[in-house]
Scaffold this active site. Structure first.
Site, PDB file in Angstrom:
ATOM      1  N   ARG A 170       0.829  -1.212   0.000  1.00  0.00           N
ATOM      2  CA  ARG A 170       0.000   0.000   0.000  1.00  0.00           C
ATOM      3  C   ARG A 170       0.863   1.262   0.000  1.00  0.00           C
ATOM      4  NH1 ARG A 170      -5.169   0.188   2.259  1.00  0.00           N
ATOM      5  NH2 ARG A 170      -4.651   1.967   3.584  1.00  0.00           N
ATOM      6  N   ARG A 174       9.369   6.084  -3.633  1.00  0.00           N
ATOM      7  CA  ARG A 174       9.672   7.034  -4.712  1.00  0.00           C
ATOM      8  C   ARG A 174      11.114   7.513  -4.644  1.00  0.00           C
ATOM      9  NH1 ARG A 174       5.268  10.459  -2.478  1.00  0.00           N
ATOM     10  NH2 ARG A 174       3.404   9.524  -3.376  1.00  0.00           N
ATOM     11  N   ARG A 247      -8.233  -7.011  13.816  1.00  0.00           N
ATOM     12  CA  ARG A 247      -7.371  -6.257  14.701  1.00  0.00           C
ATOM     13  C   ARG A 247      -8.220  -5.099  15.210  1.00  0.00           C
ATOM     14  NH1 ARG A 247      -3.555  -7.385  17.920  1.00  0.00           N
ATOM     15  NH2 ARG A 247      -1.963  -5.794  18.013  1.00  0.00           N
ATOM     16  N   ARG A 278       0.223   5.625  16.271  1.00  0.00           N
ATOM     17  CA  ARG A 278       0.134   6.954  15.661  1.00  0.00           C
ATOM     18  C   ARG A 278      -0.360   7.963  16.668  1.00  0.00           C
ATOM     19  NH1 ARG A 278      -2.524   5.158   9.857  1.00  0.00           N
ATOM     20  NH2 ARG A 278      -4.033   3.989  11.068  1.00  0.00           N
ATOM     21  N   GLU A 298      -3.313   6.307  18.998  1.00  0.00           N
ATOM     22  CA  GLU A 298      -3.967   5.103  18.475  1.00  0.00           C
ATOM     23  C   GLU A 298      -3.195   3.870  18.942  1.00  0.00           C
ATOM     24  OE1 GLU A 298      -4.957   5.729  14.295  1.00  0.00           O
ATOM     25  OE2 GLU A 298      -4.592   3.607  13.947  1.00  0.00           O
ATOM     26  N   TYR A 346      -9.567  -5.205   3.233  1.00  0.00           N
ATOM     27  CA  TYR A 346      -8.960  -3.956   3.683  1.00  0.00           C
ATOM     28  C   TYR A 346      -9.274  -2.865   2.648  1.00  0.00           C
ATOM     29  CZ  TYR A 346      -4.764  -1.730   5.849  1.00  0.00           C
ATOM     30  OH  TYR A 346      -3.873  -0.932   6.524  1.00  0.00           O
ATOM     31  N   ASP A 348     -10.245   0.939   1.269  1.00  0.00           N
ATOM     32  CA  ASP A 348     -10.289   2.374   1.550  1.00  0.00           C
ATOM     33  C   ASP A 348     -11.671   2.905   1.185  1.00  0.00           C
ATOM     34  OD1 ASP A 348      -7.759   2.927   2.619  1.00  0.00           O
ATOM     35  OD2 ASP A 348      -6.834   2.866   0.634  1.00  0.00           O
TER      36      ASP A 348
HETATM   37  P1  FAD Z   1     -17.920   0.651   8.633  1.00  0.00           P
HETATM   38  O1  FAD Z   1     -17.598   2.080   8.630  1.00  0.00           O
HETATM   39  O2  FAD Z   1     -17.233  -0.234   9.626  1.00  0.00           O
HETATM   40  O3  FAD Z   1     -19.499   0.500   8.815  1.00  0.00           O
HETATM   41  C1  FAD Z   1     -20.114  -0.709   9.191  1.00  0.00           C
HETATM   42  C2  FAD Z   1     -21.203  -0.353  10.175  1.00  0.00           C
HETATM   43  O4  FAD Z   1     -21.936  -1.532  10.467  1.00  0.00           O
HETATM   44  C3  FAD Z   1     -20.670   0.172  11.508  1.00  0.00           C
HETATM   45  O5  FAD Z   1     -21.231   1.435  11.799  1.00  0.00           O
HETATM   46  C4  FAD Z   1     -21.095  -0.880  12.512  1.00  0.00           C
HETATM   47  O6  FAD Z   1     -21.448  -0.346  13.764  1.00  0.00           O
HETATM   48  C5  FAD Z   1     -22.302  -1.506  11.824  1.00  0.00           C
HETATM   49  N1  FAD Z   1     -22.551  -2.875  12.255  1.00  0.00           N
HETATM   50  C6  FAD Z   1     -21.684  -3.907  12.284  1.00  0.00           C
HETATM   51  N2  FAD Z   1     -22.293  -5.014  12.746  1.00  0.00           N
HETATM   52  C7  FAD Z   1     -23.576  -4.670  13.015  1.00  0.00           C
HETATM   53  C8  FAD Z   1     -24.702  -5.371  13.539  1.00  0.00           C
HETATM   54  N3  FAD Z   1     -24.615  -6.656  13.884  1.00  0.00           N
HETATM   55  N4  FAD Z   1     -25.853  -4.704  13.693  1.00  0.00           N
HETATM   56  C9  FAD Z   1     -25.956  -3.382  13.364  1.00  0.00           C
HETATM   57  N5  FAD Z   1     -24.934  -2.667  12.863  1.00  0.00           N
HETATM   58  C10 FAD Z   1     -23.753  -3.312  12.699  1.00  0.00           C
HETATM   59  N6  FAD Z   1      -9.888   4.818   4.280  1.00  0.00           N
HETATM   60  C11 FAD Z   1      -9.435   5.794   3.463  1.00  0.00           C
HETATM   61  O7  FAD Z   1      -9.857   5.886   2.303  1.00  0.00           O
HETATM   62  N7  FAD Z   1      -8.533   6.727   3.920  1.00  0.00           N
HETATM   63  C12 FAD Z   1      -8.035   6.700   5.190  1.00  0.00           C
HETATM   64  O8  FAD Z   1      -7.224   7.547   5.564  1.00  0.00           O
HETATM   65  C13 FAD Z   1      -8.490   5.662   6.065  1.00  0.00           C
HETATM   66  N8  FAD Z   1      -8.025   5.587   7.327  1.00  0.00           N
HETATM   67  C14 FAD Z   1      -8.478   4.602   8.148  1.00  0.00           C
HETATM   68  C15 FAD Z   1      -7.990   4.551   9.445  1.00  0.00           C
HETATM   69  C16 FAD Z   1      -8.438   3.571  10.317  1.00  0.00           C
HETATM   70  C17 FAD Z   1      -7.912   3.541  11.734  1.00  0.00           C
HETATM   71  C18 FAD Z   1      -9.381   2.604   9.867  1.00  0.00           C
HETATM   72  C19 FAD Z   1      -9.870   1.520  10.794  1.00  0.00           C
HETATM   73  C20 FAD Z   1      -9.870   2.645   8.576  1.00  0.00           C
HETATM   74  C21 FAD Z   1      -9.423   3.632   7.697  1.00  0.00           C
HETATM   75  N9  FAD Z   1      -9.916   3.744   6.400  1.00  0.00           N
HETATM   76  C22 FAD Z   1      -9.446   4.731   5.556  1.00  0.00           C
HETATM   77  C23 FAD Z   1     -10.946   2.813   5.883  1.00  0.00           C
HETATM   78  C24 FAD Z   1     -12.375   3.345   6.064  1.00  0.00           C
HETATM   79  O9  FAD Z   1     -12.643   3.526   7.432  1.00  0.00           O
HETATM   80  C25 FAD Z   1     -13.331   2.318   5.465  1.00  0.00           C
HETATM   81  O10 FAD Z   1     -13.064   2.131   4.088  1.00  0.00           O
HETATM   82  C26 FAD Z   1     -14.812   2.651   5.595  1.00  0.00           C
HETATM   83  O11 FAD Z   1     -15.147   3.267   6.797  1.00  0.00           O
HETATM   84  C27 FAD Z   1     -15.581   1.364   5.477  1.00  0.00           C
HETATM   85  O12 FAD Z   1     -16.961   1.612   5.457  1.00  0.00           O
HETATM   86  P2  FAD Z   1     -17.941   0.405   5.720  1.00  0.00           P
HETATM   87  O13 FAD Z   1     -19.327   0.943   5.556  1.00  0.00           O
HETATM   88  O14 FAD Z   1     -17.542  -0.773   4.922  1.00  0.00           O
HETATM   89  O15 FAD Z   1     -17.660  -0.047   7.228  1.00  0.00           O
HETATM   90  N1  UDP Z   2       3.595   0.797   7.811  1.00  0.00           N
HETATM   91  C1  UDP Z   2       4.831   0.770   8.417  1.00  0.00           C
HETATM   92  N2  UDP Z   2       5.350   1.918   8.927  1.00  0.00           N
HETATM   93  C2  UDP Z   2       4.702   3.097   8.872  1.00  0.00           C
HETATM   94  C3  UDP Z   2       3.434   3.124   8.241  1.00  0.00           C
HETATM   95  C4  UDP Z   2       2.909   1.951   7.733  1.00  0.00           C
HETATM   96  O1  UDP Z   2       5.435  -0.281   8.501  1.00  0.00           O
HETATM   97  O2  UDP Z   2       5.225   4.112   9.372  1.00  0.00           O
HETATM   98  C5  UDP Z   2       3.037  -0.473   7.285  1.00  0.00           C
HETATM   99  C6  UDP Z   2       2.182  -1.200   8.320  1.00  0.00           C
HETATM  100  O3  UDP Z   2       2.359  -2.577   8.142  1.00  0.00           O
HETATM  101  C7  UDP Z   2       0.780  -0.800   7.943  1.00  0.00           C
HETATM  102  C8  UDP Z   2       0.880  -0.756   6.418  1.00  0.00           C
HETATM  103  O4  UDP Z   2       2.200  -0.240   6.171  1.00  0.00           O
HETATM  104  O5  UDP Z   2      -0.188  -1.721   8.404  1.00  0.00           O
HETATM  105  C9  UDP Z   2      -0.144   0.109   5.739  1.00  0.00           C
HETATM  106  O6  UDP Z   2      -0.044   1.431   6.229  1.00  0.00           O
HETATM  107  P1  UDP Z   2      -1.212   2.466   6.105  1.00  0.00           P
HETATM  108  O7  UDP Z   2      -0.721   3.772   6.598  1.00  0.00           O
HETATM  109  O8  UDP Z   2      -1.774   2.388   4.748  1.00  0.00           O
HETATM  110  O9  UDP Z   2      -2.253   1.845   7.158  1.00  0.00           O
HETATM  111  P2  UDP Z   2      -3.713   2.272   7.613  1.00  0.00           P
HETATM  112  O10 UDP Z   2      -3.792   3.776   7.514  1.00  0.00           O
HETATM  113  O11 UDP Z   2      -4.649   1.571   6.710  1.00  0.00           O
HETATM  114  O12 UDP Z   2      -3.774   1.774   9.010  1.00  0.00           O
END
Ligand code: FAD
Ligand code: UDP
Length: 364
Positions: A170, A174, A247, A278, A298, A346, A348
């Site tokens: 991911r 560069r 996780r 983070r 985090e 996984y 986005d």
């Molecule tokens: P979710 O947002 O998880 O929605 C699922 C919903 O279902 C939840 O609200 C949950 O409560 C509900 N649910 C689950 N089970 C039940 C049940 N049994 N009954 C009722 N409700 C239920 N993406 C990016 O593009 N850029 C980023 O920078 C980025 N950063 C991230 C950082 C973190 C820490 C994480 C965890 C994810 C990140 N993502 C990022 C990914 C992004 O969060 C997801 O792509 C997106 O939120 C997924 O949407 P979703 O609807 O699939 O899931």
């Molecule tokens: N990663 C790492 N060092 C960093 C940032 C990311 O080793 O400083 C690795 C780590 O394994 C992570 C993966 O790259 O799970 C993807 O990083 P990203 O920032 O895309 O993770 P997310 O924002 O989805 O948690």
């Protein structure tokens, strides 16, 4: 009776609901959490937009998705340029000429490539079978040891030799001086936060919060013609074949009486001994100038039932188990599985939007 019962008011559920309502369908959206927007939920704390479930930066190469999301929010011109901190050393991410210059004192791409090439040869990896081998092949031992190994093992709770290579793919690599974390054409953070996007998407659908599908479905068996499940696929099938691993994360948020705490939105702590991965300073996502600030640490934690499943652990064992659930899912023509949890992928945000649009379109 509704046309769709949508389980999850996150991004997938909201986009699907929006499109279905636009097509004249009726939707009931339920979510077990007390708020909409799932993991992209943002709230305002003393004038600062806070990403409750971790930093979210919207980035995509897909023009259609970018235009779609821009109908629901105005995006700012934030570019993610996180800093990696290893002990007292600071490095630019993603791995680029600034990182290599700081790490080895090299100044030109050719010098950087020569160091990486030498370390690659010493590692002797040609066909990477796991994350460690992939990282050694990509950037050599120094960067792997200082910026990847500790962070990754904290994040995933596993040795890098047990993790799939794709996780590290991911990250861009560069040989130019460019700290933009993403390669995508479009990038930004919505002005005012993400919750408003989901609010707008859900207009016209009925939403019930604090409602868990497992209990709800027992009392409302025939409430809709079809179900859209964005919760965990293994939970949907009552964990019949066992539990998929995830996780989880714990977020520790504090408001501080200072204007600028770390000078950047995201600092990654790549040392194994620091328990968090983070530190996010939210105001920098929106170029904030208030006298106060809000920071979130985090902490990765072991997932167990009852905790939020943030990241699917897509190793061979879990992927094989997922395929068994997928077979059951394929037989259920009355259920559409989508999103990060429904597909155990996984994804986005941009992919989630694209998949939700595709899923709804295939209904018509
Ligand atoms: P979710 O947002 O998880 O929605 C699922 C919903 O279902 C939840 O609200 C949950 O409560 C509900 N649910 C689950 N089970 C039940 C049940 N049994 N009954 C009722 N409700 C239920 N993406 C990016 O593009 N850029 C980023 O920078 C980025 N950063 C991230 C950082 C973190 C820490 C994480 C965890 C994810 C990140 N993502 C990022 C990914 C992004 O969060 C997801 O792509 C997106 O939120 C997924 O949407 P979703 O609807 O699939 O899931
Ligand atoms: N990663 C790492 N060092 C960093 C940032 C990311 O080793 O400083 C690795 C780590 O394994 C992570 C993966 O790259 O799970 C993807 O990083 P990203 O920032 O895309 O993770 P997310 O924002 O989805 O948690």
């Amino acid at each position: 009776m509704y046309d769709y019962l949508i389980v999850g008011a996150g991004l997938f559920g909201a986009v699907f609901a929006h499109e279905a309502v636009a097509r004249g369908k009726t939707c009931l959206v339920i979510d077990k959490r007390p708020h909409i927007a799932g993991n992209i939920y943002t709230e305002t704390i003393n004038g600062i937009t806070v990403h409750r479930y971790g930093a979210h930066i919207f980035h995509t190469n897909d023009k259609t998705v970018w235009e779609y999301v821009n109908k629901f929010a105005e995006f700012n011109n934030y570019i993610n340029s996180p800093i990696a901190r290893y002990k007292d050393e600071l490095y630019n991410l993603p791995f680029n000429m600034n990182t290599f210059n700081k790490m080895w004192g090299v100044k030109t791409p050719a010098e950087a490539m020569a160091v990486i090439e030498k370390q690659r040869a010493e590692a002797g990896v040609t066909e990477p079978k796991n994350l460690e081998e992939q990282a050694l092949l990509l950037v050599g031992r120094d960067i792997y040891e200082k910026l990847i190994k500790g962070y990754t093992e904290k994040q995933w709770g596993m040795d890098c030799t047990e993790l799939p290579a794709f996780i590290i793919k991911r990250l861009p690599l560069r040989f130019i001086y460019d700290n933009n974390y993403f390669n995508d054409r479009y990038q930004g953070v919505p002005v005012g936060g993400y919750t408003r996007i989901v609010e707008r998407l859900l207009l016209g659908g009925e939403v019930r919060l604090n409602t868990d599908y497992v209990d709800f479905s027992k009392k409302n068996e025939r409430i809709a013609a079809k179900i859209v499940c964005t919760g965990s696929i293994d939970e949907f099938f009552g964990y019949r074949y066992g539990t998929l691993e995830y996780r989880s994360l714990r977020f520790e948020t504090h408001e501080l009486a200072e204007e600028n705490h770390q000078g950047v939105a995201v600092v990654n702590y790549t040392e194994r001994s620091v328990p968090y991965t983070r530190v996010i300073e939210h105001k920098h996502f929106e170029f904030g100038r208030r006298p106060n600030t809000v920071v979130t640490r985090e902490y990765p934690v072991v997932w167990k039932k009852g905790l939020e499943p943030y990241y699917p652990v897509n190793n061979a064992k879990n992927n094989a188990l997922y395929l068994k659930y997928k077979e059951l899912a394929d037989e259920r023509l009355d259920v559409i599985f989508g999103g990060r949890l429904g597909r155990y992928q996984y994804y986005d945000m941009d992919t989630v939007i694209a998949k939700a649009l595709e899923a709804e379109k295939s209904e018509s």
